[in-house]
Design a protein around this motif. Structure first.
Motif, PDB file in Angstrom:
ATOM      1  N   ASN A 194      67.223 -52.924 -33.272  1.00  0.00           N
ATOM      2  CA  ASN A 194      67.546 -52.354 -34.574  1.00  0.00           C
ATOM      3  C   ASN A 194      66.534 -51.302 -34.992  1.00  0.00           C
ATOM      4  N   ARG A 195      65.246 -51.547 -34.700  1.00  0.00           N
ATOM      5  CA  ARG A 195      64.219 -50.567 -35.044  1.00  0.00           C
ATOM      6  C   ARG A 195      64.411 -49.263 -34.290  1.00  0.00           C
ATOM      7  N   LEU A 196      64.659 -49.370 -32.992  1.00  0.00           N
ATOM      8  CA  LEU A 196      64.849 -48.153 -32.202  1.00  0.00           C
ATOM      9  C   LEU A 196      66.091 -47.395 -32.630  1.00  0.00           C
ATOM     10  N   GLN A 197      67.114 -48.153 -32.987  1.00  0.00           N
ATOM     11  CA  GLN A 197      68.360 -47.520 -33.391  1.00  0.00           C
ATOM     12  C   GLN A 197      68.186 -46.661 -34.641  1.00  0.00           C
ATOM     13  N   HIS A 198      67.354 -47.100 -35.563  1.00  0.00           N
ATOM     14  CA  HIS A 198      67.245 -46.430 -36.854  1.00  0.00           C
ATOM     15  C   HIS A 198      65.939 -45.668 -37.062  1.00  0.00           C
ATOM     16  N   GLU A 228      67.581 -42.324 -29.092  1.00  0.00           N
ATOM     17  CA  GLU A 228      68.905 -42.113 -29.646  1.00  0.00           C
ATOM     18  C   GLU A 228      69.810 -43.271 -29.242  1.00  0.00           C
ATOM     19  N   ALA A 229      70.557 -43.818 -30.189  1.00  0.00           N
ATOM     20  CA  ALA A 229      71.524 -44.862 -29.890  1.00  0.00           C
ATOM     21  C   ALA A 229      72.887 -44.243 -29.703  1.00  0.00           C
ATOM     22  N   PRO A 265      65.862 -65.291 -42.426  1.00  0.00           N
ATOM     23  CA  PRO A 265      66.412 -64.392 -43.453  1.00  0.00           C
ATOM     24  C   PRO A 265      66.530 -62.964 -42.914  1.00  0.00           C
ATOM     25  N   LEU A 266      67.686 -62.613 -42.409  1.00  0.00           N
ATOM     26  CA  LEU A 266      67.891 -61.298 -41.823  1.00  0.00           C
ATOM     27  C   LEU A 266      68.211 -60.279 -42.913  1.00  0.00           C
ATOM     28  N   GLY A 267      67.786 -59.045 -42.687  1.00  0.00           N
ATOM     29  CA  GLY A 267      68.117 -57.970 -43.606  1.00  0.00           C
ATOM     30  C   GLY A 267      69.582 -57.602 -43.504  1.00  0.00           C
ATOM     31  N   GLU A 268      70.041 -56.821 -44.490  1.00  0.00           N
ATOM     32  CA  GLU A 268      71.460 -56.452 -44.540  1.00  0.00           C
ATOM     33  C   GLU A 268      71.879 -55.666 -43.308  1.00  0.00           C
ATOM     34  N   ARG A 269      71.030 -54.755 -42.853  1.00  0.00           N
ATOM     35  CA  ARG A 269      71.392 -53.898 -41.733  1.00  0.00           C
ATOM     36  C   ARG A 269      71.562 -54.694 -40.442  1.00  0.00           C
ATOM     37  N   LEU A 312      69.948 -47.767 -25.233  1.00  0.00           N
ATOM     38  CA  LEU A 312      68.549 -47.489 -25.516  1.00  0.00           C
ATOM     39  C   LEU A 312      67.736 -47.497 -24.227  1.00  0.00           C
ATOM     40  N   LYS A 313      66.527 -46.929 -24.290  1.00  0.00           N
ATOM     41  CA  LYS A 313      65.629 -46.872 -23.142  1.00  0.00           C
ATOM     42  C   LYS A 313      64.375 -47.704 -23.405  1.00  0.00           C
TER      43      LYS A 313
END
Length: 278
Positions: free
Chosen positions: A138-142, A148-149, A76-80, A97-98
């Motif tokens: 996704n976590r690093l992106q947001h 910074e993405a 069950p993936l989240g919307e984002r 990303l790094k």
């Protein structure tokens, strides 16, 4: 330059070079990760045309539409995250990303091992590890504290269950003690293989020679020590198995694109930004 009908995730494991994406040229070194949605155009090039100089090794994780549909159905993936996987470029931008703590390297190591071994129930495990990779991206992106993405083929392994891989113990031993230097003859004997068989299977399993793999594991271990300790570089070199500091410095730079001192300085600035302000 090419684009794909699948999601592609690139991870620079060794060396230095350039990634060309949608008209941009980006210098890359060990630890750079790129998320490329469906439709994004890109190509990698090494920093030097000489094969033995700053050799560029990039892991590629390809997720076709069928695999992504199965992933969405299984978890069950989240919307984002669902939107990130479903949208094509340019609606979904490519990301840069790094890998600051070695998480991406460990995830790619696990994915590659499982895909190569094809052990019992490996396909659900591939799905789970791929999801871990996507969630971390996704976590690093947001995350406000993250990096910074910057703005096909599916997984299609055979479901046949193979016999136990005799290289498992050898590779686990190497990863657990990168400072040890067992010979190929010793590891082959422990694996019940001839030296020739061991070298051939080892190369097929890891994508590199035994010697290259040893250097790779040791450099990764030294990166962790440079990040987490204040030990002198010469001491760290010895801890991962190198007595010749000059050789270690040259090897480290060929694998990461920077010297051990430069790497430690970069990590220190990232971890303690206030100490760098006048």
């Amino acid at each position: 330059m090419h684009n794909h009908a699948f999601v592609e995730i690139n991870y620079v494991s060794e060396g230095a070079g350039f990634q060309y994406i949608e008209g941009r040229t980006i210098p890359v070194v060990k630890g750079d990760l790129f998320y490329l949605p469906i439709g994004a155009s890109h190509v990698f090039r090494p920093a030097s045309p000489q094969k033995d100089r700053n050799r560029l090794i990039v892991y590629n994780c390809l997720m076709g539409e069928a695999f992504l549909r199965q992933l969405v159905k299984a978890f069950p993936l989240g919307e984002r995250l669902s939107r990130m996987l479903a949208a094509e470029y340019p609606e979904q931008p490519w990301l840069h990303l790094k890998d600051r703590d070695g998480t991406f390297q460990l995830l790619f190591n696990t994915l590659m091992d499982e895909y190569a071994r094809k052990g019992t129930d490996f396909y659900p495990l591939l799905q789970a590890e791929a999801l871990r990779l996507l969630v971390h991206i996704n976590r690093l992106q947001h995350s406000h504290q993250g990096e910074e993405a910057l703005p096909g083929d599916d997984f299609s392994p055979s479901l046949k269950e193979p016999a136990a891989d005799p290289l498992d113990r050898a590779i686990a031993r190497m990863r657990g003690r990168p400072d040890e230097t067992p010979t190929v003859a010793q590891l082959a004997a422990e694996s019940g293989l001839s030296e020739r068989q061991f070298r051939r299977r080892f190369a097929m399993r890891t994508g590199m020679s035994y010697t290259d793999y040893v250097h790779k594991m040791r450099v990764e271990a030294s990166c962790n020590l440079l990040r987490t300790t204040t030990d002198k570089i010469a001491a760290i070199a010895q801890q991962v198995g190198y007595q010749d500091i000059k050789f270690f410095n040259r090897l480290f730079k060929s694998k990461t694109g920077m010297t051990p001192r430069e790497y430690r300085g970069m990590e220190r600035k990232r971890l303690f930004p206030l100490d760098n302000k006048q």
